[in-house]
Motif scaffolding. Structure first.
Motif, PDB file in Angstrom:
ATOM      1  N   ARG A  80      15.407  83.116 -23.577  1.00  0.00           N
ATOM      2  CA  ARG A  80      15.472  82.185 -22.450  1.00  0.00           C
ATOM      3  C   ARG A  80      16.500  81.083 -22.698  1.00  0.00           C
ATOM      4  N   ARG A  81      16.692  80.734 -23.947  1.00  0.00           N
ATOM      5  CA  ARG A  81      17.578  79.605 -24.274  1.00  0.00           C
ATOM      6  C   ARG A  81      18.898  80.042 -24.902  1.00  0.00           C
ATOM      7  N   THR A  82      19.308  81.272 -24.711  1.00  0.00           N
ATOM      8  CA  THR A  82      20.568  81.735 -25.332  1.00  0.00           C
ATOM      9  C   THR A  82      21.764  80.947 -24.813  1.00  0.00           C
ATOM     10  N   ARG A  83      21.769  80.643 -23.544  1.00  0.00           N
ATOM     11  CA  ARG A  83      22.884  79.857 -22.987  1.00  0.00           C
ATOM     12  C   ARG A  83      22.924  78.468 -23.626  1.00  0.00           C
ATOM     13  N   GLU A  84      21.768  77.823 -23.720  1.00  0.00           N
ATOM     14  CA  GLU A  84      21.701  76.493 -24.346  1.00  0.00           C
ATOM     15  C   GLU A  84      22.149  76.549 -25.805  1.00  0.00           C
ATOM     16  N   ILE A  85      21.729  77.582 -26.516  1.00  0.00           N
ATOM     17  CA  ILE A  85      22.125  77.737 -27.921  1.00  0.00           C
ATOM     18  C   ILE A  85      23.628  77.914 -28.021  1.00  0.00           C
ATOM     19  N   GLY A  86      24.192  78.738 -27.114  1.00  0.00           N
ATOM     20  CA  GLY A  86      25.649  78.931 -27.114  1.00  0.00           C
ATOM     21  C   GLY A  86      26.393  77.644 -26.845  1.00  0.00           C
ATOM     22  N   ILE A  87      25.956  76.857 -25.884  1.00  0.00           N
ATOM     23  CA  ILE A  87      26.615  75.568 -25.572  1.00  0.00           C
ATOM     24  C   ILE A  87      26.509  74.615 -26.755  1.00  0.00           C
ATOM     25  N   ALA A  93      27.054  72.162 -32.989  1.00  0.00           N
ATOM     26  CA  ALA A  93      25.758  72.160 -33.666  1.00  0.00           C
ATOM     27  C   ALA A  93      25.753  73.213 -34.765  1.00  0.00           C
ATOM     28  N   SER A  94      25.137  72.879 -35.873  1.00  0.00           N
ATOM     29  CA  SER A  94      25.058  73.836 -36.986  1.00  0.00           C
ATOM     30  C   SER A  94      23.851  74.763 -36.789  1.00  0.00           C
ATOM     31  N   VAL A  95      23.823  75.824 -37.576  1.00  0.00           N
ATOM     32  CA  VAL A  95      22.708  76.768 -37.519  1.00  0.00           C
ATOM     33  C   VAL A  95      21.408  76.055 -37.882  1.00  0.00           C
ATOM     34  N   THR A  96      21.467  75.167 -38.859  1.00  0.00           N
ATOM     35  CA  THR A  96      20.273  74.427 -39.283  1.00  0.00           C
ATOM     36  C   THR A  96      19.726  73.570 -38.151  1.00  0.00           C
ATOM     37  N   GLN A  97      20.596  72.913 -37.411  1.00  0.00           N
ATOM     38  CA  GLN A  97      20.143  72.071 -36.299  1.00  0.00           C
ATOM     39  C   GLN A  97      19.499  72.909 -35.196  1.00  0.00           C
ATOM     40  N   THR A 157       7.043  83.964 -39.527  1.00  0.00           N
ATOM     41  CA  THR A 157       7.073  84.912 -38.416  1.00  0.00           C
ATOM     42  C   THR A 157       8.275  84.687 -37.515  1.00  0.00           C
ATOM     43  N   SER A 158       8.593  83.434 -37.246  1.00  0.00           N
ATOM     44  CA  SER A 158       9.662  83.143 -36.297  1.00  0.00           C
ATOM     45  C   SER A 158      11.017  82.905 -36.949  1.00  0.00           C
ATOM     46  N   ALA A 159      11.085  82.846 -38.260  1.00  0.00           N
ATOM     47  CA  ALA A 159      12.342  82.484 -38.929  1.00  0.00           C
ATOM     48  C   ALA A 159      13.452  83.484 -38.659  1.00  0.00           C
ATOM     49  N   PHE A 160      13.166  84.761 -38.767  1.00  0.00           N
ATOM     50  CA  PHE A 160      14.214  85.774 -38.593  1.00  0.00           C
ATOM     51  C   PHE A 160      14.826  85.689 -37.204  1.00  0.00           C
ATOM     52  N   GLN A 161      13.997  85.590 -36.189  1.00  0.00           N
ATOM     53  CA  GLN A 161      14.504  85.566 -34.814  1.00  0.00           C
ATOM     54  C   GLN A 161      15.271  84.284 -34.518  1.00  0.00           C
ATOM     55  N   THR A 162      14.786  83.138 -34.983  1.00  0.00           N
ATOM     56  CA  THR A 162      15.493  81.883 -34.702  1.00  0.00           C
ATOM     57  C   THR A 162      16.814  81.806 -35.459  1.00  0.00           C
ATOM     58  N   ILE A 163      16.849  82.287 -36.682  1.00  0.00           N
ATOM     59  CA  ILE A 163      18.113  82.264 -37.440  1.00  0.00           C
ATOM     60  C   ILE A 163      19.102  83.236 -36.811  1.00  0.00           C
ATOM     61  N   ARG A 164      18.620  84.386 -36.366  1.00  0.00           N
ATOM     62  CA  ARG A 164      19.516  85.348 -35.714  1.00  0.00           C
ATOM     63  C   ARG A 164      20.097  84.777 -34.423  1.00  0.00           C
ATOM     64  N   ALA A 165      19.260  84.096 -33.644  1.00  0.00           N
ATOM     65  CA  ALA A 165      19.748  83.507 -32.391  1.00  0.00           C
ATOM     66  C   ALA A 165      20.702  82.350 -32.665  1.00  0.00           C
ATOM     67  N   ALA A 166      20.426  81.575 -33.713  1.00  0.00           N
ATOM     68  CA  ALA A 166      21.274  80.424 -34.016  1.00  0.00           C
ATOM     69  C   ALA A 166      22.607  80.837 -34.623  1.00  0.00           C
ATOM     70  N   SER A 167      22.653  81.971 -35.312  1.00  0.00           N
ATOM     71  CA  SER A 167      23.908  82.377 -35.948  1.00  0.00           C
ATOM     72  C   SER A 167      24.697  83.386 -35.116  1.00  0.00           C
ATOM     73  N   ASN A 169      27.127  84.795 -32.069  1.00  0.00           N
ATOM     74  CA  ASN A 169      28.405  84.325 -31.532  1.00  0.00           C
ATOM     75  C   ASN A 169      28.165  83.662 -30.173  1.00  0.00           C
ATOM     76  N   PRO A 170      28.573  82.390 -29.995  1.00  0.00           N
ATOM     77  CA  PRO A 170      28.307  81.706 -28.724  1.00  0.00           C
ATOM     78  C   PRO A 170      29.118  82.282 -27.568  1.00  0.00           C
ATOM     79  N   VAL A 171      30.213  82.956 -27.860  1.00  0.00           N
ATOM     80  CA  VAL A 171      31.042  83.515 -26.796  1.00  0.00           C
ATOM     81  C   VAL A 171      30.262  84.595 -26.036  1.00  0.00           C
ATOM     82  N   LYS A 172      29.460  85.393 -26.753  1.00  0.00           N
ATOM     83  CA  LYS A 172      28.690  86.459 -26.116  1.00  0.00           C
ATOM     84  C   LYS A 172      27.663  85.884 -25.121  1.00  0.00           C
TER      85      LYS A 172
END
Length: 177
Positions: A80-87, A93-97, A157-167, A169-172
């Motif tokens: 749901r928040r992929t666009r926000e993460i990309g922006i 913003a860093s992956v950690t943030q 449980t959520s670490a893998f998915q959040t790190i994958r979404a944060a890292s 490519n924002p262009v996609k």
């Protein structure tokens, strides 16, 4: 000085045989039946051990189901928040943030649910412990430890998915708009 007698198998069978003989002399119509004290105590706690085993399996199953639900919530939230993460990534913003941002929502939900459930858990445990002759008080650190365990399981449980979404490519994520 008396020497202590050995308690081998042969000594027990001899003693029981003598007791059986004495019993049948005194009570010939009643069958001789004996039980050891430790076996009686073990039989007394049989139902508690079965209940404990059943509760262990039920607890494991409920933790698995809740982790699957949490994983589904995390996947839904990150999609749901992929666009926000990309922006945010484009703006620096860093992956950690980003992981901290996504994880803080889940942490708030976990803490809120823990605060709501904790009084009911204390009441149920207290009521269950009242059925025993020897009681122990419920310590506060048990609840703190279980809360920390819940947070740890949620982050794992959520670490893998959040790190994958944060890292990712924002262009996609921004190209589709």
């Amino acid at each position: 000085m008396l020497k202590p007698q050995t308690t081998g198998n042969n000594d027990w069978s001899n003693a029981i045989g003598r007791m059986r003989k004495a019993w049948t002399e005194v009570y010939p119509d009643i069958e001789f039946d004996y039980h050891f004290f430790d076996e009686e105590v073990a039989r007394f706690y049989d139902s508690e051990q079965r209940t404990s085993k059943l509760l262990g399996w039920a607890t494991g199953l409920s933790i698995l189901i809740s982790c699957l639900g949490l994983l589904g919530l995390t996947i839904f939230n990150t999609n749901r928040r992929t666009r926000e993460i990309g922006i945010r990534k484009v703006l620096g913003a860093s992956v950690t943030q980003i992981v901290k941002l996504l994880s803080s929502e889940i942490a708030r939900l976990i803490i809120l649910s823990f605060m709501l459930v904790m009084p009911f858990a204390w009441f149920a445990m207290n009521k269950w412990l009242q059925s025993y002759a020897d009681r122990t008080p419920i310590s506060w650190w048990i609840f703190v430890l279980s809360g920390i365990g819940m947070l740890f399981a949620a982050f794992l449980t959520s670490a893998f998915q959040t790190i994958r979404a944060a890292s990712s490519n924002p262009v996609k994520s921004l190209r589709n708009d």
